[in-house]
Design a protein around this motif. Structure first.
Motif, PDB file in Angstrom:
ATOM      1  N   GLY A   1       4.710   9.137   9.971  1.00  0.00           N
ATOM      2  CA  GLY A   1       5.500   7.982  10.405  1.00  0.00           C
ATOM      3  C   GLY A   1       6.760   7.744   9.614  1.00  0.00           C
ATOM      4  O   GLY A   1       7.442   6.721   9.791  1.00  0.00           O
ATOM      5  N   CYS A   2       7.108   8.650   8.727  1.00  0.00           N
ATOM      6  CA  CYS A   2       8.284   8.455   7.869  1.00  0.00           C
ATOM      7  C   CYS A   2       9.572   8.644   8.662  1.00  0.00           C
ATOM      8  O   CYS A   2       9.716   9.600   9.434  1.00  0.00           O
ATOM      9  N   GLU A   3      10.510   7.713   8.478  1.00  0.00           N
ATOM     10  CA  GLU A   3      11.816   7.771   9.136  1.00  0.00           C
ATOM     11  C   GLU A   3      12.914   7.748   8.083  1.00  0.00           C
ATOM     12  O   GLU A   3      12.644   7.665   6.884  1.00  0.00           O
ATOM     13  N   ARG A   4      14.145   7.834   8.529  1.00  0.00           N
ATOM     14  CA  ARG A   4      15.280   7.845   7.600  1.00  0.00           C
ATOM     15  C   ARG A   4      15.282   6.616   6.694  1.00  0.00           C
ATOM     16  O   ARG A   4      15.606   6.706   5.511  1.00  0.00           O
ATOM     17  N   LYS A   5      14.908   5.462   7.228  1.00  0.00           N
ATOM     18  CA  LYS A   5      14.942   4.231   6.446  1.00  0.00           C
ATOM     19  C   LYS A   5      13.929   4.249   5.300  1.00  0.00           C
ATOM     20  O   LYS A   5      14.030   3.455   4.365  1.00  0.00           O
ATOM     21  N   ASN A   6      12.937   5.166   5.396  1.00  0.00           N
ATOM     22  CA  ASN A   6      11.904   5.239   4.363  1.00  0.00           C
ATOM     23  C   ASN A   6      12.238   6.231   3.255  1.00  0.00           C
ATOM     24  O   ASN A   6      11.605   6.204   2.201  1.00  0.00           O
ATOM     25  N   MET A   7      13.217   7.105   3.485  1.00  0.00           N
ATOM     26  CA  MET A   7      13.569   8.130   2.506  1.00  0.00           C
ATOM     27  C   MET A   7      14.546   7.551   1.490  1.00  0.00           C
ATOM     28  O   MET A   7      15.749   7.469   1.737  1.00  0.00           O
TER      29      MET A   7
ATOM     30  N   ILE B   1      -1.430  14.090  -6.611  1.00  0.00           N
ATOM     31  CA  ILE B   1      -0.671  13.158  -5.772  1.00  0.00           C
ATOM     32  C   ILE B   1      -0.707  13.632  -4.327  1.00  0.00           C
ATOM     33  O   ILE B   1      -0.503  14.814  -4.041  1.00  0.00           O
ATOM     34  N   ILE B   2      -0.991  12.709  -3.423  1.00  0.00           N
ATOM     35  CA  ILE B   2      -0.868  12.974  -1.991  1.00  0.00           C
ATOM     36  C   ILE B   2       0.368  12.233  -1.482  1.00  0.00           C
ATOM     37  O   ILE B   2       0.446  11.007  -1.590  1.00  0.00           O
ATOM     38  N   PHE B   3       1.322  12.967  -0.954  1.00  0.00           N
ATOM     39  CA  PHE B   3       2.454  12.362  -0.253  1.00  0.00           C
ATOM     40  C   PHE B   3       2.156  12.447   1.235  1.00  0.00           C
ATOM     41  O   PHE B   3       2.210  13.531   1.824  1.00  0.00           O
ATOM     42  N   ASP B   4       1.821  11.320   1.835  1.00  0.00           N
ATOM     43  CA  ASP B   4       1.538  11.279   3.267  1.00  0.00           C
ATOM     44  C   ASP B   4       2.805  10.870   4.000  1.00  0.00           C
ATOM     45  O   ASP B   4       3.196   9.706   3.980  1.00  0.00           O
ATOM     46  N   MET B   5       3.432  11.829   4.658  1.00  0.00           N
ATOM     47  CA  MET B   5       4.719  11.584   5.306  1.00  0.00           C
ATOM     48  C   MET B   5       4.578  11.112   6.745  1.00  0.00           C
ATOM     49  O   MET B   5       5.576  11.013   7.467  1.00  0.00           O
TER      50      MET B   5
ATOM     51  N   GLU C   1       5.516   3.097   4.152  1.00  0.00           N
ATOM     52  CA  GLU C   1       5.396   1.694   3.751  1.00  0.00           C
ATOM     53  C   GLU C   1       6.530   1.245   2.841  1.00  0.00           C
ATOM     54  O   GLU C   1       6.564   0.093   2.419  1.00  0.00           O
ATOM     55  N   HIS C   2       7.440   2.165   2.525  1.00  0.00           N
ATOM     56  CA  HIS C   2       8.596   1.825   1.687  1.00  0.00           C
ATOM     57  C   HIS C   2       9.844   1.808   2.559  1.00  0.00           C
ATOM     58  O   HIS C   2      10.209   2.815   3.162  1.00  0.00           O
TER      59      HIS C   2
ATOM     60  N   GLY D   1       0.808  -1.213   0.000  1.00  0.00           N
ATOM     61  CA  GLY D   1       0.000   0.000   0.000  1.00  0.00           C
ATOM     62  C   GLY D   1       0.840   1.261   0.000  1.00  0.00           C
ATOM     63  O   GLY D   1       0.363   2.335   0.366  1.00  0.00           O
ATOM     64  N   LYS D   2       2.084   1.141  -0.472  1.00  0.00           N
ATOM     65  CA  LYS D   2       2.952   2.324  -0.516  1.00  0.00           C
ATOM     66  C   LYS D   2       2.469   3.325  -1.560  1.00  0.00           C
ATOM     67  O   LYS D   2       2.695   4.529  -1.430  1.00  0.00           O
ATOM     68  N   THR D   3       1.806   2.826  -2.608  1.00  0.00           N
ATOM     69  CA  THR D   3       1.241   3.712  -3.627  1.00  0.00           C
ATOM     70  C   THR D   3       0.025   3.065  -4.256  1.00  0.00           C
ATOM     71  O   THR D   3       0.036   1.864  -4.542  1.00  0.00           O
ATOM     72  N   TYR D   4      -1.024   3.853  -4.433  1.00  0.00           N
ATOM     73  CA  TYR D   4      -2.264   3.354  -5.018  1.00  0.00           C
ATOM     74  C   TYR D   4      -3.122   4.558  -5.433  1.00  0.00           C
ATOM     75  O   TYR D   4      -2.861   5.706  -5.039  1.00  0.00           O
ATOM     76  N   PHE D   5      -4.143   4.290  -6.220  1.00  0.00           N
ATOM     77  CA  PHE D   5      -5.088   5.330  -6.630  1.00  0.00           C
ATOM     78  C   PHE D   5      -6.396   5.117  -5.875  1.00  0.00           C
ATOM     79  O   PHE D   5      -6.858   3.986  -5.721  1.00  0.00           O
TER      80      PHE D   5
END
Length: 372
Positions: free
Chosen positions: A175-181, A169-173, A134-135, A113-117
């Motif tokens: 819970g994002c951490e360094r490992k996700n960038m 596009i919605i970028f929902d950040m 999720e990435h 579910g990292k990307t979807y429409f």
């Protein structure tokens, strides 16, 4: 943006129409130089095929206008980038990816579910939701993640309904951490949209941005062309988001009322469809030949128009050629693409898959009947 906005297909000035004509002439000539074919006969070339596969169901002018707008109506720059795009599509294997569909991608990665429409914004643009949380960088190979990005862009085009020509596009950040960038994947996506799918973005909404990533944003911003930079908005509240998108079409994780995304994997019927279409080599050859005939017809009439013949007969013929091209592509589609999650969810309506599948089943049944 829509087809009714200035510089789009239904709202062109004389100078813009002339740029479109010049682009068609130059593009056909350049493909001819690359392939030793000329005029309508570029339909039989690798790059002619790539061009009209890229056009898909669209009005071909709409695709050419995307490059013209993105290159500030510079005909030479636009045509050069189209040629580069056709080479990229061929070298990268876009046709093969589309032909194999979700089989060519990690379904485990889709299911994250990292990307979807999901849904449309208040203007009517499809909404692409991206959740970097999720990435995890390195969890999936760059190759698979890049394929997922390209496949998503190819898929969204079937979600567009005239006069809509772009997505939000919605970028929902959250819970994002360094490992996700993953800057490699971000740079790939930016290059993809700017060079090969230009003028596809209507708006980019960034939610829950942790300003600890401020330096990362400055780097990403430097990769975006000025036009795209102006489309980025940082959303600071749920109320602000509702100004652009009705909550009734968004998932719960984005303050909406819809269930969160859940991937629907291919069904047994999807697998049966895939196998029967790929086995029908004769049917594919017939559909390809019909599509090439439609391409030749379209190119022949378009060259007449581009070279100054704007008679009523030519304009009517060109409209007829567009319709024939779209119909021919529809018949070809089951042989060169697949059903997707969005078909199974009822979001993309492409009945030709079911119609052609049932026809082939009946033909198979008829051929197996034994007469005594």
């Amino acid at each position: 943006m829509t087809s009714n906005d200035p510089g789009h297909i239904n709202n062109l000035g004389r100078a813009q129409t002339n740029a479109l004509k010049q682009s068609w002439i130059a593009l056909i000539e350049d493909i001819g130089k690359e392939t030793s074919l000329s005029g309508e006969h570029i339909a039989d070339s690798v790059f002619g095929d790539e061009l009209f596969r890229a056009i898909c169901y669209d009005n071909p002018d709409v695709l050419i206008l995307r490059w013209l707008r993105s290159r500030k109506w510079d005909v030479d720059a636009s045509v050069n980038q189209i040629i580069e795009t056709l080479k990229w599509r061929h070298d990268w294997g876009v046709q093969k990816l589309v032909a194999n569909g979700e089989k060519a991608i990690s379904q485990e990665e889709i299911a994250t579910g990292k990307t979807y429409f999901m849904g449309h914004d208040r203007i009517g643009r499809p909404v692409c939701c991206i959740h970097p949380k999720e990435h995890v960088k390195g969890q999936f190979s760059n190759e698979y993640s890049e394929k997922l990005s390209v496949f998503c862009v190819e898929t969204y085009r079937k979600l567009l309904q005239p006069p809509i020509e772009s997505v939000t596009i919605i970028f929902d950040m959250a819970g994002c951490e360094r490992k996700n960038m993953d800057m490699h994947q971000i740079k790939f996506l930016v290059t993809l949209l700017d060079n090969y799918y230009p003028d596809s973005l209507g708006m980019i909404l960034v939610l829950n941005f942790p300003w600890i990533f401020g330096k990362s944003w400055l780097l990403i911003k430097s990769w975006l062309n000025p036009t795209v930079q102006k489309k980025v908005r940082f959303i600071h509240s749920e109320t602000e988001l509702t100004e652009f998108i009705d909550p009734s079409v968004l998932p719960k994780r984005l303050y909406g009322t819809q269930p969160d995304f859940k991937y629907i994997p291919p069904s047994a019927e999807d697998e049966a469809m895939f196998n029967i279409f790929r086995a029908d080599t004769k049917g594919k050859a017939i559909a390809e030949a019909a599509h090439r005939d439609a391409v030749r017809y379209y190119l022949r009439v378009t060259l007449q128009w581009a070279n100054g013949n704007e008679s009523r007969n030519v304009l009517v013929e060109r409209k007829k050629a567009r319709k024939q091209l779209k119909n021919a592509f529809e018949q070809l589609s089951p042989y060169i693409s697949t059903r997707t999650h969005y078909h199974r969810a009822g979001v993309i309506k492409e009945p030709i898959f079911q119609t052609a599948y049932e026809r082939l089943l009946h033909e198979k049944e008829d051929s197996s009947v034994t007469f005594f």
